[in-house]
Structures are given as C-alpha cells and as structure tokens.
Design a protein around this motif. Structure first.
Motif, PDB file in Angstrom:
ATOM      1  N   ALA A 132       0.456  -1.421   0.260  1.00  0.00           N
ATOM      2  CA  ALA A 132      -0.133   0.063  -0.294  1.00  0.00           C
ATOM      3  C   ALA A 132       0.896   1.281   0.073  1.00  0.00           C
ATOM      4  O   ALA A 132       0.269   2.578   0.123  1.00  0.00           O
ATOM      5  CB  ALA A 132      -0.652  -0.363   0.995  1.00  0.00           C
ATOM      6  N   TRP A 133       2.333   1.291   0.267  1.00  0.00           N
ATOM      7  CA  TRP A 133       2.809   2.362   0.032  1.00  0.00           C
ATOM      8  C   TRP A 133       4.421   1.526  -1.134  1.00  0.00           C
ATOM      9  O   TRP A 133       4.652   0.691  -1.602  1.00  0.00           O
ATOM     10  CB  TRP A 133       3.702   2.829   1.298  1.00  0.00           C
ATOM     11  CG  TRP A 133       4.656   1.500   1.678  1.00  0.00           C
ATOM     12  CD1 TRP A 133       5.849   1.942   1.203  1.00  0.00           C
ATOM     13  CD2 TRP A 133       4.498   0.916   2.256  1.00  0.00           C
ATOM     14  NE1 TRP A 133       6.513   1.402   1.744  1.00  0.00           N
ATOM     15  CE2 TRP A 133       5.312   0.716   2.700  1.00  0.00           C
ATOM     16  CE3 TRP A 133       3.054  -0.357   2.841  1.00  0.00           C
ATOM     17  CZ2 TRP A 133       6.069  -1.099   3.552  1.00  0.00           C
ATOM     18  CZ3 TRP A 133       3.306  -1.325   3.842  1.00  0.00           C
ATOM     19  CH2 TRP A 133       4.420  -1.368   3.699  1.00  0.00           C
ATOM     20  N   ASP A 134       4.652   2.526  -1.904  1.00  0.00           N
ATOM     21  CA  ASP A 134       5.860   2.941  -2.149  1.00  0.00           C
ATOM     22  C   ASP A 134       7.246   3.780  -2.366  1.00  0.00           C
ATOM     23  O   ASP A 134       6.996   3.764  -1.534  1.00  0.00           O
ATOM     24  CB  ASP A 134       5.986   2.376  -4.268  1.00  0.00           C
ATOM     25  CG  ASP A 134       5.318   4.022  -4.458  1.00  0.00           C
ATOM     26  OD1 ASP A 134       5.690   4.578  -3.935  1.00  0.00           O
ATOM     27  OD2 ASP A 134       5.113   3.661  -5.629  1.00  0.00           O
ATOM     28  N   ALA A 135       8.554   3.215  -2.664  1.00  0.00           N
ATOM     29  CA  ALA A 135       9.011   3.768  -2.510  1.00  0.00           C
ATOM     30  C   ALA A 135       9.163   5.744  -2.442  1.00  0.00           C
ATOM     31  O   ALA A 135      10.321   6.336  -1.756  1.00  0.00           O
ATOM     32  CB  ALA A 135      10.649   3.310  -3.492  1.00  0.00           C
ATOM     33  N   ALA A 136       8.145   6.082  -3.407  1.00  0.00           N
ATOM     34  CA  ALA A 136       8.327   8.103  -3.904  1.00  0.00           C
ATOM     35  C   ALA A 136       7.745   7.710  -2.464  1.00  0.00           C
ATOM     36  O   ALA A 136       8.437   9.115  -1.822  1.00  0.00           O
ATOM     37  CB  ALA A 136       7.425   7.694  -5.011  1.00  0.00           C
ATOM     38  N   ASP A 137       6.756   7.767  -1.711  1.00  0.00           N
ATOM     39  CA  ASP A 137       5.578   7.623  -0.080  1.00  0.00           C
ATOM     40  C   ASP A 137       6.867   7.956   0.218  1.00  0.00           C
ATOM     41  O   ASP A 137       7.089   8.733   1.561  1.00  0.00           O
ATOM     42  CB  ASP A 137       4.694   6.573  -0.074  1.00  0.00           C
ATOM     43  CG  ASP A 137       4.103   6.536  -0.886  1.00  0.00           C
ATOM     44  OD1 ASP A 137       3.347   7.818  -1.251  1.00  0.00           O
ATOM     45  OD2 ASP A 137       3.061   5.527  -1.331  1.00  0.00           O
TER      46      ASP A 137
END
Length: 377
Positions: A23-28
């Motif tokens: 539900a998240w990635d490196a950009a977050d």
C-alpha cells in the motif's frame, strides 16, 4: 511502512490476503524522509493530493492534513489505515477532486498521477490557495515523472527542479509565485462522437480531467458500442466502470424505458457520466454512483451489465479488479440476466467468465478486441 513519524501497518482496499502489492512505495517513503530531513513545518494547513492508498495521509495524521483524491478505493483505504493506526475520527479531512478545494495551503504534497490532465486540473484548482511561503513537493517513481510533468508544475505554480533519484523514486521541488499568470483550466472537455457507433453517433461526450481517453473515443469503446445487445424490454442496466458514460448513455438513447445505473470508483468519471447523460437530453431515468463496483447494489436487480474493465492499478498490471467486477455482476444480475464485456483479446477474460458464470460466448472480435457474453443461469 517505517517513517520518521512511526511504523504503520497499511493495506489497500478492498483488503485481500492474497494481494502481494504493498500500500506504499519508494516514492511515498522518499517524500516523508524529505519532510523530516528538511524539517518542514507541518503546523499549518497541510494538503495531500493523489495519495494512492493513504500512506502519506496516515503517516502525517498527527498534523491534521487534508487529503484530496479522485479514487473511492483510495479514500476507503485511507479510512481503514487511519483506523488501524488509532487516529481519532475527524483528525484528517477527506475530500474528493469534485469538492471545493481548501482556501489556504501551507504545505502541498502531490503524488503525481498517471494522468497529466488530472494533475493539470488539480494544480490549477489549488494554485490560488498557495502563498509565497507554501512548501510544494511532488513525488513519484522515476518512470512516472516526465519533462511534461515538470513543465506543468512550473507553468502553474513556479520555478521547479527535481531531486536525485533514490530507489527509482524522485521528488519535484517547486517554489510558488502567487502573482504568476496561469492558463485557463481547459477541463471539462467536450467532443462529438463519430458516426457508426449506434444511437450515440454524433452525440456529445463530456470528460472531466483524468477520465480514460478524455479527448477522443478510444477504439475499445468504439468496438463495444458497435456490438451492444438489443435492449428492448430490458428494465435495468448497469454501466459498470462507466468512465465518461458513453456506453450507458447509448443504451438510454436506444431504450428510454430502461433505468441505467452508472457506477465507477472515480469521482471524475461519475461526474463525466452525469454530464454526458445530461448533455444529450436523454428522456430516461438514470442513477450515478461512486463506489467499489456494484457493492451496495441489490442482488438480482439488473437485467444487463455492460463492462470494460481496467487491467491496471496505477503501474501494476492485475486482473483483480476485473475479477471483482465479474463476480459482482453475477450477484446483481437476475436469473437469465447478461453480462457483456469488452477487453483486449490477450487478457483471456473468457476463462474468468467461465469460472464465475459457468459459460462465456464470443459475440464479436477483431485482431485486438473481443466482446464476450455471459449469462446468469
């Protein structure tokens, strides 16, 4: 997800224990680290735009941010993640892209969307609330940020630069110039349908920013319109994943006695469908609903469901959405009711339809697309 504000257990919506996508990635994570490293003051009015599944909003919940999203699923994921983190109700303000934007913004955080048009519309709507000291930071994966993305930030807000990439993620750093002359917001966009698409030929289509193929009729929908079933005697039709509503409006034009339900998880899409329907003066009855497919629609209540399912969730290719749409369609159809689906031939939707309905028939096909029919026995 571990952040400078704590560690959070996050999930997408609807929750599926088989779903391996985070539900998240490196950009977050990159954006949150930047806020902490730069010691950005978060005591003012913080606005988070385009938060995919509520990761940014949940991490910053103690600062009472406002979230703006076009996605019903993202908003529901945010609610669930906030509750899981123990955030009291009312701490975070949840808005949609159709709501009136905040009048003042001290920190603007933008998760770059797939649609440049949606980014353009949102920046133009939010720019009047920015002031000279507003901190503006965008974020996205490297493959999501293009020269056109940076140019748009610079045109609408002010001088823009990018950060170094970290874990294939990049930041957009922008300095507001409140006195800057901005272009007129071109959305919503209207065009006339081409000939050869049945009752809707020559009719007006209205598209708000971010809706799929907003500036022209896409070839998949055109193929679908040419092979829609006869609807004489059909009482209730569901345009599932309605987009700009051209499919449901075509049915309503052909059969004014039918009740058409337009449903999509995008607020921009449902607003477009309502505008398209109204622009064509259709005499029938219609309902417009934002939601998770046909969740909340009564079982055994529809005679016909029309569906052009998406096969992407942001940057991920997945059939999870199509699967939920097919199972939902079977539930809401009356016995003998029909589901018509259009899709790229290579997606193999006939296999999934046979698993859900026990049957699948090819109605029409060309080298790229296929229209399938399944019947609720």
């Amino acid at each position: 997800m571990t952040t400078p504000w704590g560690t959070f257990a996050l999930s997408r919506f609807p929750e599926d224990p088989r779903d391996r996508l985070r539900a998240w990635d490196a950009a977050d994570a990159y954006l949150l680290r930047q806020l902490a490293d730069r010691e950005v003051p978060l005591t003012g009015d913080v606005v988070v735009v385009g938060d995919r599944w509520g990761a940014l909003t949940t991490a910053l919940a103690e600062h009472g941010p406002t979230q703006i999203t076009d996605s019903f699923l993202a908003q529901e994921a945010t609610r669930a993640n906030l509750a899981r983190a123990g955030v009291p109700p009312g701490t975070v303000r949840l808005l949609t892209t159709r709501d009136r934007p905040p009048e003042r913004i001290d920190v603007l955080l933008v998760r770059v969307p797939k649609s440049l048009a949606l980014l353009e519309d949102q920046l133009l709507r939010l720019a009047p609330a920015l002031h000279r000291d507003t901190v503006v930071i965008g974020t996205g994966m490297v493959k999501e940020i293009h020269t056109s993305t940076l140019k748009l930030f610079e045109t609408v807000i002010g001088p823009t630069r990018t950060s170094l990439a970290e874990q294939k993620a990049r930041l957009i750093l922008c300095v507001p110039e409140p006195g800057r002359r901005r272009p007129v917001n071109p959305w919503p966009y209207r065009y006339a349908l081409p000939d050869g698409v049945g009752p809707a030929s020559g009719r007006t289509v209205v598209n708000h920013a971010g809706v799929f193929c907003a500036e022209r009729l896409d070839i998949g929908t055109r193929f679908f319109l040419a092979h829609l079933p006869a609807t004489r005697g059909v009482r209730r039709v569901v345009d599932l994943g309605c987009g700009n509503g051209v499919v449901g409006t075509s049915v309503a034009l052909a059969n004014p006695d039918a009740e058409v339900l337009f449903v999509d998880e995008s607020y921009q899409a449902v607003a477009s469908a309502a505008a398209t329907y109204k622009a064509n003066g259709v005499p029938g009855h219609a309902e417009f609903r934002v939601g998770d497919g046909v969740a909340g629609v009564a079982s055994d209540s529809a005679d016909l469901v029309l569906n052009n399912p998406p096969f992407h969730t942001h940057q991920a290719t997945t059939d999870a959405t199509a699967w939920r749409m097919f199972t939902g369609a079977r539930r809401v159809l009356r016995p003998g009711g029909e589901l018509y689906v259009v899709g790229n031939r290579h997606l193999g939707y006939h296999v999934r339809l046979r698993r859900v309905f026990g049957n699948s028939e090819v109605i029409a096909g060309d080298p790229k697309f296929v229209v399938l029919r399944a019947v609720k026995r």
